[in-house]
Write an enzyme that holds these catalytic residues in place. Structure first.
Site, PDB file in Angstrom:
ATOM      1  N   TRP A 101      -1.468 -83.328 -30.208  1.00  0.00           N
ATOM      2  CA  TRP A 101      -1.991 -84.262 -29.734  1.00  0.00           C
ATOM      3  C   TRP A 101      -3.336 -84.696 -30.300  1.00  0.00           C
ATOM      4  O   TRP A 101      -3.622 -85.844 -30.401  1.00  0.00           O
ATOM      5  CB  TRP A 101      -2.080 -83.877 -28.221  1.00  0.00           C
ATOM      6  CG  TRP A 101      -0.816 -83.719 -27.280  1.00  0.00           C
ATOM      7  CD1 TRP A 101      -0.157 -82.781 -27.013  1.00  0.00           C
ATOM      8  CD2 TRP A 101      -0.097 -85.012 -27.447  1.00  0.00           C
ATOM      9  NE1 TRP A 101       1.047 -82.852 -26.677  1.00  0.00           N
ATOM     10  CE2 TRP A 101       1.345 -84.342 -26.617  1.00  0.00           C
ATOM     11  CE3 TRP A 101       0.126 -86.223 -27.690  1.00  0.00           C
ATOM     12  CZ2 TRP A 101       2.484 -85.130 -26.617  1.00  0.00           C
ATOM     13  CZ3 TRP A 101       1.230 -87.023 -27.270  1.00  0.00           C
ATOM     14  CH2 TRP A 101       2.424 -86.362 -26.712  1.00  0.00           C
ATOM     15  N   ASP A 172      -9.260 -84.778 -23.846  1.00  0.00           N
ATOM     16  CA  ASP A 172      -7.896 -85.056 -23.179  1.00  0.00           C
ATOM     17  C   ASP A 172      -7.314 -83.918 -22.265  1.00  0.00           C
ATOM     18  O   ASP A 172      -7.216 -82.692 -23.055  1.00  0.00           O
ATOM     19  CB  ASP A 172      -7.023 -85.201 -24.467  1.00  0.00           C
ATOM     20  CG  ASP A 172      -5.452 -85.564 -23.873  1.00  0.00           C
ATOM     21  OD1 ASP A 172      -5.241 -85.240 -22.738  1.00  0.00           O
ATOM     22  OD2 ASP A 172      -4.614 -85.696 -24.876  1.00  0.00           O
ATOM     23  N   LYS A 196       1.779 -84.591 -16.053  1.00  0.00           N
ATOM     24  CA  LYS A 196       2.100 -83.180 -16.093  1.00  0.00           C
ATOM     25  C   LYS A 196       1.773 -82.494 -15.090  1.00  0.00           C
ATOM     26  O   LYS A 196       2.398 -81.803 -14.414  1.00  0.00           O
ATOM     27  CB  LYS A 196       1.358 -82.741 -17.429  1.00  0.00           C
ATOM     28  CG  LYS A 196       1.335 -83.775 -18.748  1.00  0.00           C
ATOM     29  CD  LYS A 196       2.414 -83.423 -19.487  1.00  0.00           C
ATOM     30  CE  LYS A 196       2.771 -84.623 -20.539  1.00  0.00           C
ATOM     31  NZ  LYS A 196       1.831 -84.706 -21.694  1.00  0.00           N
TER      32      LYS A 196
HETATM   33  C1  LIG Z   1       1.817 -85.775 -22.895  1.00  0.00           C
HETATM   34  C2  LIG Z   1       0.361 -85.640 -23.456  1.00  0.00           C
HETATM   35  C3  LIG Z   1       0.094 -86.877 -24.033  1.00  0.00           C
HETATM   36  C4  LIG Z   1       0.824 -88.328 -24.288  1.00  0.00           C
HETATM   37  O1  LIG Z   1       0.858 -88.878 -22.882  1.00  0.00           O
HETATM   38  P1  LIG Z   1       1.575 -90.237 -22.682  1.00  0.00           P
HETATM   39  O2  LIG Z   1       1.286 -90.355 -21.224  1.00  0.00           O
HETATM   40  O3  LIG Z   1       2.974 -90.032 -23.024  1.00  0.00           O
HETATM   41  O4  LIG Z   1       0.890 -91.250 -23.341  1.00  0.00           O
HETATM   42  C5  LIG Z   1      -1.304 -87.129 -24.633  1.00  0.00           C
HETATM   43  N1  LIG Z   1      -2.177 -85.903 -24.633  1.00  0.00           N
HETATM   44  C6  LIG Z   1      -1.555 -84.704 -24.068  1.00  0.00           C
HETATM   45  C7  LIG Z   1      -2.364 -83.489 -24.202  1.00  0.00           C
HETATM   46  C8  LIG Z   1      -0.478 -84.678 -23.642  1.00  0.00           C
HETATM   47  O5  LIG Z   1       0.031 -83.394 -23.033  1.00  0.00           O
END
Ligand SMILES: *Cc1c(COP(=O)(O)O)cnc(C)c1O
Length: 360
Positions: A101, A172, A196
């Site tokens: 990511w 993030d 998530k």
């Molecule tokens: C799932 C995830 C993303 C991507 O998210 P989207 O909503 O699909 O754009 C980005 N960063 C992390 C750490 C993730 O787990």
């Protein structure tokens, strides 16, 4: 019958939340309407929105210096939205790369600046660690430093959050926000998709320090300009109303669980049980350094990978779903977010032990 869902995202939601949403589907609190059908500017939805903001602020102890925004675009959308909002007159930003990511985040930022990789957690065994602050080599004048505090695919979590002085730290937190208390004051910006550990897909949370709202590039779309969004209380354009409602129900559920300290204790117990099962056996392998092991996403391999399909089929037959690892890594992955109960992890480790014994 409900299964145990170990999906990395969209992921399991608390059953209580789903039941409440079902009960309120056709008529929310006597309004005669579904939340989906309401005007986002009407009194009913405004109360849902305000309460979600207040509950999130209380749960995460978000200080008054930081604004909470509800947006769309997901975690990957933020990979562009962050540089467009944060670069100001800077020409570079720094990236600590601990997995797929943050790799993607750096790559996307290259459309807007010259990104600098300050550190990497990549080793001969793949992404297996989170480099400490002493290993970060920052550039001279970065607009910010970016870190993904939980790498969902590689199962690498960062627990030590350094103080970078005047340089804002952007994180993030998509896949572990609300899994434990976090010192929000240490961050300039926190962002994450909701699917998530918060609620359903379609909603992105951005928590941004007030003084960082004035750095947007002129090319930044107005609907994603944090100052504009903040001044309009996340209603510059239509927000993801139903996703905000579901997140609000999850926040209430978390409060009923005892808040983030209580959920952290349960998450620790779940993670410990699963990692111990892996570590006490030669049959299963996890390659991540112990200090950086994610409590939310646990990737593991069978020592004999020819048994993968067999393992997954047996798991499915017991209602243990979505255990296949990400295609870029292979093997297995169990995502054990807040909404995955301890009984789910117990059922998984029991199956893992039985599968090992039956093949020994
Ligand atoms: C799932 C995830 C993303 C991507 O998210 P989207 O909503 O699909 O754009 C980005 N960063 C992390 C750490 C993730 O787990």
């Amino acid at each position: 019958m409900r299964v145990f869902n170990f999906s990395a995202g969209p992921a399991a939601l608390p059953e209580e939340v789903l039941r409440q949403a079902a009960d309120e589907m056709l008529d929310w609190h006597g309004s005669g309407m579904s939340v989906m059908e309401m005007s986002h500017r009407g009194r009913e939805f405004m109360s849902i929105h305000e309460e979600a903001l207040l509950d999130l602020r209380e749960l995460l102890k978000v200080p008054a210096s930081h604004r909470i925004l509800f947006l769309q675009g997901g975690g990957l959308g933020e990979n562009a939205i962050v540089p467009m909002n944060m670069l100001g007159s800077h020409t570079t930003a720094d990236f600590v790369v601990t997995g797929s990511w943050s790799q993607k985040t750096l790559k996307e930022a290259a459309k807007y600046c010259t990104p600098h990789m300050a550190a990497t957690g990549e080793t001969a065994a793949g992404f297996t660690r989170s480099p400490a602050r002493a290993e970060w080599h920052l550039s001279d004048n970065p607009a910010y430093v970016h870190l993904c505090t939980n790498e969902t695919i590689h199962g690498v979590e960062t627990f030590e959050i350094p103080d970078l002085g005047d340089i804002p730290l952007v994180a993030d937190v998509s896949s572990h926000v609300l899994s434990r208390p976090l010192d929000v004051a240490k961050f300039g910006v926190l962002y994450g998709g909701a699917q998530k550990n918060i609620g359903m897909a379609g909603m992105t949370i951005v928590i941004v320090r007030e003084d960082l709202l004035d750095r947007a590039l002129p090319i930044c779309p107005s609907a994603f300009e944090w100052r504009t969004v903040a001044e309009n209380n996340s209603m510059y354009n239509t927000p993801p109303t139903y996703a905000i409602y579901i997140a609000g129900l999850v926040f209430k559920w978390l409060k009923r669980q005892g808040g983030l300290e209580a959920i952290e204790a349960r998450n620790l117990e779940k993670a410990k049980l699963l990692y111990e099962t892996i570590d006490t056996s030669d049959f299963y392998i996890n390659k991540v350094e112990r200090a950086a092991r994610s409590r939310m996403n646990v990737p593991f391999f069978l020592a004999d990978e020819s048994r993968n399909e067999d393992f997954l089929a047996g798991a499915k037959a017991r209602g243990l779903m979505q255990l296949k690892g990400h295609k870029s890594v292979g093997g297995m992955r169990a995502s054990i977010y807040n909404a995955v109960p301890l009984e789910g992890v117990k059922a998984l480790v029991e199956y893992m032990k039985e599968f090992e014994q039956s093949r020994a």
